[in-house]
Design an enzyme around this catalytic site. Structure first.
Site, PDB file in Angstrom:
ATOM      1  N   ASP A 151     -47.767  -5.413 -48.812  1.00 26.45           N
ATOM      2  CA  ASP A 151     -48.764  -5.341 -47.750  1.00 26.45           C
ATOM      3  C   ASP A 151     -48.225  -6.135 -46.565  1.00 26.45           C
ATOM      4  O   ASP A 151     -48.376  -7.355 -46.496  1.00 26.45           O
ATOM      5  CB  ASP A 151     -50.095  -5.914 -48.240  1.00 26.45           C
ATOM      6  CG  ASP A 151     -51.230  -5.621 -47.287  1.00 26.45           C
ATOM      7  OD1 ASP A 151     -50.981  -5.606 -46.063  1.00 26.45           O
ATOM      8  OD2 ASP A 151     -52.368  -5.418 -47.741  1.00 26.45           O
ATOM      9  N   LYS A 177     -61.147  -4.174 -43.229  1.00 25.52           N
ATOM     10  CA  LYS A 177     -59.706  -4.416 -43.163  1.00 25.52           C
ATOM     11  C   LYS A 177     -59.404  -5.690 -42.375  1.00 25.52           C
ATOM     12  O   LYS A 177     -58.509  -6.461 -42.740  1.00 25.52           O
ATOM     13  CB  LYS A 177     -59.015  -3.222 -42.505  1.00 25.52           C
ATOM     14  CG  LYS A 177     -57.492  -3.302 -42.512  1.00 25.52           C
ATOM     15  CD  LYS A 177     -56.868  -1.981 -42.060  1.00 25.52           C
ATOM     16  CE  LYS A 177     -55.339  -2.043 -42.158  1.00 25.52           C
ATOM     17  NZ  LYS A 177     -54.713  -0.754 -41.800  1.00 25.52           N
ATOM     18  N   LEU A 207     -49.007  -6.216 -43.310  1.00 26.67           N
ATOM     19  CA  LEU A 207     -49.970  -6.845 -42.404  1.00 26.67           C
ATOM     20  C   LEU A 207     -50.588  -8.099 -43.015  1.00 26.67           C
ATOM     21  O   LEU A 207     -50.641  -9.153 -42.366  1.00 26.67           O
ATOM     22  CB  LEU A 207     -51.059  -5.835 -42.037  1.00 26.67           C
ATOM     23  CG  LEU A 207     -52.189  -6.339 -41.132  1.00 26.67           C
ATOM     24  CD1 LEU A 207     -51.640  -6.851 -39.805  1.00 26.67           C
ATOM     25  CD2 LEU A 207     -53.220  -5.242 -40.907  1.00 26.67           C
ATOM     26  N   LYS A 251     -57.301  -8.418 -44.425  1.00 22.65           N
ATOM     27  CA  LYS A 251     -55.914  -8.649 -44.027  1.00 22.65           C
ATOM     28  C   LYS A 251     -55.715 -10.000 -43.348  1.00 22.65           C
ATOM     29  O   LYS A 251     -54.586 -10.485 -43.249  1.00 22.65           O
ATOM     30  CB  LYS A 251     -55.443  -7.550 -43.076  1.00 22.65           C
ATOM     31  CG  LYS A 251     -55.598  -6.135 -43.620  1.00 22.65           C
ATOM     32  CD  LYS A 251     -54.737  -5.877 -44.838  1.00 22.65           C
ATOM     33  CE  LYS A 251     -54.836  -4.410 -45.266  1.00 22.65           C
ATOM     34  NZ  LYS A 251     -54.017  -4.110 -46.444  1.00 22.65           N
ATOM     35  N   ASN A 298     -46.381  10.475 -44.354  1.00 17.31           N
ATOM     36  CA  ASN A 298     -47.651  10.783 -43.706  1.00 17.31           C
ATOM     37  C   ASN A 298     -47.365  11.421 -42.350  1.00 17.31           C
ATOM     38  O   ASN A 298     -46.207  11.618 -41.982  1.00 17.31           O
ATOM     39  CB  ASN A 298     -48.527   9.533 -43.568  1.00 17.31           C
ATOM     40  CG  ASN A 298     -47.830   8.428 -42.797  1.00 17.31           C
ATOM     41  OD1 ASN A 298     -47.486   8.594 -41.627  1.00 17.31           O
ATOM     42  ND2 ASN A 298     -47.614   7.284 -43.454  1.00 17.31           N
TER      43      ASN A 298
END
Length: 449
Positions: free
Chosen positions: A348, A380, A350, A384, A252
């Site tokens: 994931d 989120k 986080l 999370k 990215n």
């Protein structure tokens, strides 16, 4: 052996404490010359400083007698250290902008000696984005800016902004006097040669273990008396690269600039910072221990190894998926359909950290969104299990310039609500966030049973 100090006394009720600093420095054998600003003269008199220093006090840029006996250029350079106490919001703003419209700012611009500021101002002034930006600029210019004390102020408000204790100021002065001059002030180019943090063109099976390094002079550059002294903080930054074959990868646009700025700001507040960095080409911030990784799986392992920590700031733009990389380059086949990439979900990091048995007291995630920024950030935050989300808009040309640019517009999303921060340099965003982290960790310690 005593050193020579030039003490610039700014305006504000804290100016009277400069007298205590001066008295203690004289007791320790240092020679002190004083410059009293017009605003400072509203609170204390030149006679007071002259009596304590046993030296003439300078107040005006165009005083002919002073210029005949000692020009302002000589006055700015004969000292071993220039101290601004109290350093008001106005004085620091003029310093950061390079203005020289009175004796104090002219001396500060003309000096080739280290400068130390002891700030004192209203809490709202200290936390204002303009002051945060000015402090970041001064520190980038090698000015030592102490952290103000927190407490009740003369105006009746409570928070950070009180002048540090005089004994703490004297200790910071003597520590600064014991250090060598910043190389920048001596005209020496000390930029280290660039060493890439990631090697291109390697297959996933050849990926090495995470590499750990620390910036030169890290132990000296990390603050020893800041509000985060004794706190261990984990920061992730940059992208991850997920290999497809030996020459291609999924990635990215993240540059790592915001995460690196946050790591440096936390270190300047005294924290012991571990920075887990994806493949970027940024220098390690002073006082920060850096672990270089390439893939999301490497980053997850490095995060786990960096625990326990008091806080974790997950700034990295971690790739959501990886593929089973091939050992040889994928070739185009004439007439054949393009190869299909079977995406496998990455860990994931986080969410795993938020639910870990080793969960830090404060966990902060970042969200780069292209639409419905606040709604996605709130979702989120809940999904999370973290404490805060720092969200920004990366849609369109303006948003895309955030990823790789030097400025950012963020929203701080918590269970209590949303704060919309103004468009700021990434360094200023980092300084502001670091201050909030310090306040949150201090409050959480008070709430422990």
């Amino acid at each position: 052996m005593g050193k020579r100090i030039l003490l610039i006394v700014g305006g504000g009720i804290a100016a009277f404490k400069a007298c205590e600093v001066l008295r203690t420095l004289r007791k320790r054998g240092h020679t002190v010359r004083c410059v009293l600003t017009p605003a400072g003269a509203e609170f204390i008199t030149p006679m007071t400083l002259a009596a304590l220093s046993e030296q003439p006090v300078h107040t005006a840029l165009f005083a002919l007698k002073d210029e005949a006996e000692m020009g302002h250029i000589e006055l700015s350079r004969e000292a071993d250290l220039v101290v601004v106490c109290p350093a008001t919001a106005n004085l620091m703003a003029r310093m950061a902008a390079g203005l020289c419209d009175d004796l104090a700012t002219t001396l500060l611009l003309a000096t080739d000696k280290p400068v130390l500021c002891a700030p004192a101002m209203n809490v709202r002034m200290w936390l204002h984005p303009a002051t945060v930006r000015n402090v970041a600029q001064l520190r980038a210019d090698d000015v030592i800016v102490m952290e103000p004390d927190e407490g009740m102020m003369a105006c009746g408000e409570f928070g950070p902004g009180r002048l540090p204790d005089p004994d703490a100021i004297v200790a910071a002065i003597e520590e600064a006097l014991d250090k060598p001059f910043p190389a920048r002030l001596l005209g020496i180019d000390t930029a280290p040669p660039f060493v890439p943090s990631a090697v291109e063109g390697r297959a996933a099976s050849d990926a090495p273990e995470a590499r750990t390094s620390m910036a030169p002079g890290a132990n000296e550059d990390r603050a020893d008396r800041g509000p985060l002294t004794g706190q261990r903080i984990l920061v992730t930054a940059g992208p991850t690269h997920e290999p497809i074959d030996p020459v291609r990868y999924i990635a990215n646009r993240s540059s790592g600039k915001q995460g690196f700025a946050i790591a440096g700001a936390l270190a300047r507040l005294g924290a012991e910072v571990t920075l887990v960095a994806g493949p970027v080409t940024l220098p390690t911030p002073p006082g920060v221990t850096r672990i270089d990784v390439e893939t999301a799986r490497e980053m997850a392992a490095a995060v786990e190894q960096a625990l326990p920590a008091d806080a974790a700031i997950m700034v990295a733009a971690v790739a959501d998926w990886h593929v089973d990389a091939t050992a040889i380059k994928i070739k185009k086949q004439p007439g054949a359909a393009p190869p299909t990439l079977a995406l496998v979900q990455n860990p994931d990091i986080l969410a795993g950290l938020s639910r870990s048995a080793k969960r830090p007291r404060l966990v902060i995630g970042f969200a780069a969104e292209t639409n419905d920024v606040i709604a996605h950030a709130r979702a989120k935050l809940a999904a999370k299990g973290c404490d805060w989300i720092v969200a920004n808009d990366v849609s369109g040309p303006t948003g895309q310039s955030v990823m790789g640019g030097d400025a950012n517009s963020v929203h701080l999303v918590t269970a209590q609500g949303v704060e919309d921060w103004p468009h700021l340099p990434k360094q200023a965003v980092a300084e502001r966030l670091a201050q909030r982290i310090a306040a949150s960790l201090a409050q959480s310690l008070l709430e422990l049973p």
